[in-house]
Motif scaffolding. Structure first.
Motif, PDB file in Angstrom:
ATOM      1  N   PRO A   1      -2.437   7.096  -0.518  1.00  0.00           N
ATOM      2  CA  PRO A   1      -3.068   6.597   0.706  1.00  0.00           C
ATOM      3  C   PRO A   1      -4.520   6.187   0.477  1.00  0.00           C
ATOM      4  O   PRO A   1      -5.256   6.843  -0.265  1.00  0.00           O
TER       5      PRO A   1
ATOM      6  N   LYS B   1       0.819  -1.208   0.000  1.00  0.00           N
ATOM      7  CA  LYS B   1       0.000   0.000   0.000  1.00  0.00           C
ATOM      8  C   LYS B   1       0.856   1.263   0.000  1.00  0.00           C
ATOM      9  O   LYS B   1       0.412   2.318  -0.461  1.00  0.00           O
ATOM     10  N   ARG B   2       2.094   1.163   0.471  1.00  0.00           N
ATOM     11  CA  ARG B   2       2.974   2.327   0.463  1.00  0.00           C
ATOM     12  C   ARG B   2       3.467   2.655  -0.940  1.00  0.00           C
ATOM     13  O   ARG B   2       4.106   3.694  -1.147  1.00  0.00           O
TER      14      ARG B   2
ATOM     15  N   HIS C   1       0.545  12.058  -5.216  1.00  0.00           N
ATOM     16  CA  HIS C   1       1.075  11.757  -3.886  1.00  0.00           C
ATOM     17  C   HIS C   1       2.602  11.759  -3.893  1.00  0.00           C
ATOM     18  O   HIS C   1       3.237  12.387  -3.026  1.00  0.00           O
TER      19      HIS C   1
END
Length: 305
Positions: free
Chosen positions: A167, A162-163, A229
């Motif tokens: 997010p 997920k990183r 992001h």
């Protein structure tokens, strides 16, 4: 008087005989210059260069802008690109910092088929000048997962995975014109509004379901959000981050721009949109307001692939 008229005719003929590889316009399609683009790009926090992936003029101008911004910013320049995925960041950094060879980089990273001709010159310039280069795009397998199963499929992924993306949970506004156009193209509808969750399938005239169309748009959104992001994660005060991406990801001030604005409303963003035109001297009116700058290129320009 006759001499002046003759000179005027010669100038007009010479102008009409010119075959420019591109023309630059501002947001309202008024002719502008590369000098002005460079000046404003150097003053921006983020520059989003919306390219046509197989267009040589886009790739050439990206390289020129990189070189000139590097000179203007005195080292306060960062590069980022859709063409490199976040789980290949280490491989990209190792190459740019001179720790690996080009052959090693090619074996370690998933490179686009046109990397050698279109993106390697940029990577090499970054390597020669130790310019940080950010891999911003979500790994394609996770975008494909969203396209097949929706955003909920990402919830079960490990924390380390997920990183590598924006997010979660991710807000996706399917009513935004860019995503809505994708839905309309696929025969879907923006049911569910900004929700990122799945909903029951509804038939569409193309034999699929509106959920399938919506998930395709959400897959686009996870790319846009992830690029935004990682742009913000790697941008420091006083720097300019020049980001290369397909035109669809930033035109009309949507996509990446929308996600950047959600987190940093006051960020100074400059966008460039690339269009192909039968006559670059007279771009179509629908190119108006695509971006801060519109790069008009002859539609018969040779392609890189």
């Amino acid at each position: 008087m006759r001499l002046a008229l003759l000179l005027l005719c010669l100038l007009v003929f010479a102008f009409r005989s010119d075959k420019p590889a591109y023309r630059l316009y501002d947001q309202k399609l008024k002719p502008t210059t590369y000098t002005r683009l460079l000046r404003q790009a150097a003053e921006a926090d983020v520059v989003l260069f919306g390219e046509l992936h197989n267009n040589p003029i886009c790739h050439w101008l990206e390289l020129q802008l990189t070189k000139d911004l590097y000179a203007e910013k005195k080292g306060a320049l960062v590069l980022g690109a859709e063409m490199f995925e976040t789980d290949n960041q280490q491989a990209l950094s190792d190459y740019v910092q001179g720790r690996t060879t080009g052959k090693e980089f090619a074996n370690q990273a998933r490179l686009w088929p046109n990397y050698d001709t279109d993106y390697q010159p940029l990577a090499n310039f970054a390597r020669e000048n130790k310019i940080p280069f950010v891999a911003t795009n979500v790994p394609r397998r996770y975008a494909s997962l969203v396209a097949r199963q929706g955003l909920a499929a990402l919830d079960t992924l490990p924390a380390d995975t997920k990183r590598q993306m924006a997010p979660l949970p991710l807000t996706v506004d399917l009513t935004l014109p860019g995503y809505k156009a994708m839905l309309d193209m696929m025969g879907g509808s923006a049911h569910g509004g900004s929700s990122g969750s799945a909903s029951s399938a509804q038939a569409n005239p193309h034999g699929g379901s509106s959920d399938q169309a919506a998930n395709f748009a959400r897959a686009q959104a996870i790319k846009d959000a992830t690029m935004a992001h990682f742009i913000l994660q790697n941008l420091k005060p006083g720097q300019t981050l020049l980001h290369l991406n397909g035109d669809y990801h930033s035109k009309n001030f949507e996509g990446i721009v929308w996600y950047l604005r959600q987190q940093r409303p006051n960020l100074k963003i400059l966008t460039l949109s690339s269009v192909e035109s039968p006559n670059p001297d007279k771009p179509a009116n629908e190119s108006r307001d695509l971006a801060n700058y519109v790069l008009a290129i002859p539609d018969d320009m040779t392609k890189t692939y």
